[in-house]
Motif scaffolding. Sequence first.
Motif, PDB file in Angstrom:
ATOM      1  N   PHE A 246       0.989  -1.522   0.091  1.00 60.16           N
ATOM      2  CA  PHE A 246       0.092   0.091  -0.071  1.00 60.16           C
ATOM      3  C   PHE A 246       0.790   1.528   0.071  1.00 60.16           C
ATOM      4  CE2 PHE A 246      -3.275  -2.958   1.957  1.00 60.16           C
ATOM      5  CZ  PHE A 246      -3.986  -2.774   0.934  1.00 60.16           C
ATOM      6  N   GLY A 247       1.998   1.257   0.732  1.00 55.23           N
ATOM      7  CA  GLY A 247       2.908   2.315   0.556  1.00 55.23           C
ATOM      8  C   GLY A 247       3.547   2.696  -0.902  1.00 55.23           C
ATOM      9  N   ARG A 248       3.920   1.632  -1.462  1.00 51.48           N
ATOM     10  CA  ARG A 248       4.576   1.800  -2.624  1.00 51.48           C
ATOM     11  C   ARG A 248       3.564   2.109  -3.767  1.00 51.48           C
ATOM     12  NH1 ARG A 248       9.458  -2.835  -2.912  1.00 51.48           N
ATOM     13  NH2 ARG A 248      10.015  -2.710  -0.831  1.00 51.48           N
ATOM     14  N   TYR A 249       2.329   1.332  -3.898  1.00 47.80           N
ATOM     15  CA  TYR A 249       1.378   1.588  -4.976  1.00 47.80           C
ATOM     16  C   TYR A 249       0.275   2.119  -4.787  1.00 47.80           C
ATOM     17  CZ  TYR A 249       4.723  -2.051  -6.532  1.00 47.80           C
ATOM     18  OH  TYR A 249       5.981  -3.091  -6.740  1.00 47.80           O
ATOM     19  N   TYR A 250       0.117   2.546  -3.638  1.00 46.66           N
ATOM     20  CA  TYR A 250      -1.230   3.529  -3.245  1.00 46.66           C
ATOM     21  C   TYR A 250      -0.736   4.835  -2.715  1.00 46.66           C
ATOM     22  CZ  TYR A 250      -4.480  -0.179  -4.546  1.00 46.66           C
ATOM     23  OH  TYR A 250      -5.463  -1.023  -5.310  1.00 46.66           O
TER      24      TYR A 250
ATOM     25  N   LEU B 283       0.379   5.648   0.179  1.00 48.25           N
ATOM     26  CA  LEU B 283       0.082   6.033   1.366  1.00 48.25           C
ATOM     27  C   LEU B 283       1.187   6.045   2.509  1.00 48.25           C
ATOM     28  CD1 LEU B 283      -2.941   3.281   1.556  1.00 48.25           C
ATOM     29  CD2 LEU B 283      -3.402   5.779   1.151  1.00 48.25           C
ATOM     30  N   ALA B 284       0.957   7.119   3.500  1.00 43.45           N
ATOM     31  CA  ALA B 284       1.827   7.189   4.625  1.00 43.45           C
ATOM     32  C   ALA B 284       1.999   5.943   5.217  1.00 43.45           C
ATOM     33  CB  ALA B 284       1.590   8.283   5.481  1.00 43.45           C
TER      34      ALA B 284
ATOM     35  N   ASP C 232       1.577   5.209   8.531  1.00 40.19           N
ATOM     36  CA  ASP C 232       0.652   4.960   9.353  1.00 40.19           C
ATOM     37  C   ASP C 232      -0.473   4.535   8.648  1.00 40.19           C
ATOM     38  OD1 ASP C 232       0.344   7.415   8.539  1.00 40.19           O
ATOM     39  OD2 ASP C 232      -0.334   8.362  10.352  1.00 40.19           O
ATOM     40  N   ARG C 233      -0.917   5.249   7.559  1.00 39.55           N
ATOM     41  CA  ARG C 233      -2.086   4.809   6.656  1.00 39.55           C
ATOM     42  C   ARG C 233      -2.021   3.532   6.102  1.00 39.55           C
ATOM     43  NH1 ARG C 233      -7.562   5.528   6.557  1.00 39.55           N
ATOM     44  NH2 ARG C 233      -8.275   5.483   4.346  1.00 39.55           N
ATOM     45  N   ALA C 234      -0.860   3.319   5.584  1.00 40.08           N
ATOM     46  CA  ALA C 234      -0.720   1.845   5.062  1.00 40.08           C
ATOM     47  C   ALA C 234      -0.812   0.717   5.968  1.00 40.08           C
ATOM     48  CB  ALA C 234       0.735   1.952   4.421  1.00 40.08           C
ATOM     49  N   GLY C 235      -0.341   0.943   7.114  1.00 42.52           N
ATOM     50  CA  GLY C 235      -0.237  -0.135   8.145  1.00 42.52           C
ATOM     51  C   GLY C 235      -1.784  -0.084   8.789  1.00 42.52           C
ATOM     52  N   ALA C 236      -2.513   0.805   8.847  1.00 42.30           N
ATOM     53  CA  ALA C 236      -3.865   0.713   9.166  1.00 42.30           C
ATOM     54  C   ALA C 236      -4.561  -0.159   8.094  1.00 42.30           C
ATOM     55  CB  ALA C 236      -4.482   2.005   9.386  1.00 42.30           C
ATOM     56  N   ILE C 237      -4.653   0.152   6.859  1.00 44.22           N
ATOM     57  CA  ILE C 237      -5.158  -0.504   5.744  1.00 44.22           C
ATOM     58  C   ILE C 237      -4.878  -2.042   5.835  1.00 44.22           C
ATOM     59  CG2 ILE C 237      -5.739  -0.726   3.212  1.00 44.22           C
ATOM     60  CD1 ILE C 237      -7.107   1.888   4.849  1.00 44.22           C
ATOM     61  N   ALA C 238      -3.518  -2.314   6.106  1.00 44.34           N
ATOM     62  CA  ALA C 238      -2.868  -3.471   5.669  1.00 44.34           C
ATOM     63  C   ALA C 238      -3.539  -4.319   6.919  1.00 44.34           C
ATOM     64  CB  ALA C 238      -1.563  -3.331   5.876  1.00 44.34           C
ATOM     65  N   SER C 239      -4.009  -3.572   8.279  1.00 43.94           N
ATOM     66  CA  SER C 239      -4.210  -4.318   9.316  1.00 43.94           C
ATOM     67  C   SER C 239      -5.791  -4.957   9.151  1.00 43.94           C
ATOM     68  CB  SER C 239      -4.551  -3.549  10.371  1.00 43.94           C
ATOM     69  OG  SER C 239      -5.525  -2.478  10.265  1.00 43.94           O
TER      70      SER C 239
END
Length: 344
Positions: free
Chosen positions: A158-162, A164-165, A167-174
């Motif tokens: 999510f960080g690389r291809y969307y 996202l910061a 913290d945001r990438a971690g939240a979505i991944a969760s």
Amino acid sequence: ATLLCAVAADYPQMLGARFLVGVGEAAYGSVGIAVVLSVFAPRMHAALSGAFMAGGSFGSVLGVAFGGVIAVHFGWRWSFALMAVFGLVLAALFRAAVSEETLARYAADPAPSPESGAGLRVPVSTLFTNPAVLCAYAGSALQIFTAAVLLSWMPSFFGRYYDLAPDRAGAIASVFVLLVGAGMVGCGMITDRVSRTDMARKWTTAIVFCAIAMTCLAIGFAVGHGPLQLLLIGVGAFFSGGSSGPAAAMVANLTHPSVQASAFGTLTLANSLLGLALGPFVVGVLADHLGLANALRLAPLTYLLAIAALALGKRAYPAGLRRLAALDSGASPGPSKGLAAPHE
């Protein structure tokens, strides 16, 4: 050991403390699941096994979330300290509620009489001489390969291809981590429902879950970024570890009660070495050479190996039951005919 992490003064001390944490947690995947399954009927084993294994997924999300909050407000040492206190409280509650007497009282099967011969102990080597059990080990480990990849690499994805910061990438991944855990529980419940009259159907459901996960994830990581990709990856994540419960139920169904803790320890070792550890490592190596997107497209192909192992296990299942019945009767575990399948 977790308290030692809180007071570690340097890296070697932290490494030693974490090593001891791993030693203590080794009982989780062996004795723990054996205790759980001993007090419930075999028809519920897939759901219970899936729920038990999903605890790791749910716990990782909650632990990281609460640990981060505690670290921000009180410092990282307090993250370890408070988690250790929480663990000690749980240990005390477990000790107060669970004993050999309570397990015997609620056991799904009554204790065998000495005259029946069912109270014998069999060699640990029997865990590796039953082809159906070996296939269950391999199938479980290979199907969790991609689930482990999702748990480890989705924040980077999510960080690389969307864009996202962190913290945001971690939240979505969760969210996807929770889908993996929910799928283990849900698929286990589905398995128990469809296999009430035929335990061999647990192999079939495990194969179907692998096929669904492989298809959705392979297509999902291949299509363009957007809602469709997220939907496909979400469905694939739900089924990615769905075969964990059925495979563990087959291990329980095919091993003698006197060595079941060892059997689940072996299953946990296989899941860790071939799945939880190997999956993220292999994808990391592939990502260095091919890029993360291409590595994630290739990861679901391991389901082909899982499906092959589970299909072989289903084929060897009747002979595996006969071997177990021979052990229960104290006879040689060679081929036999006319023996009723246990636990059915």
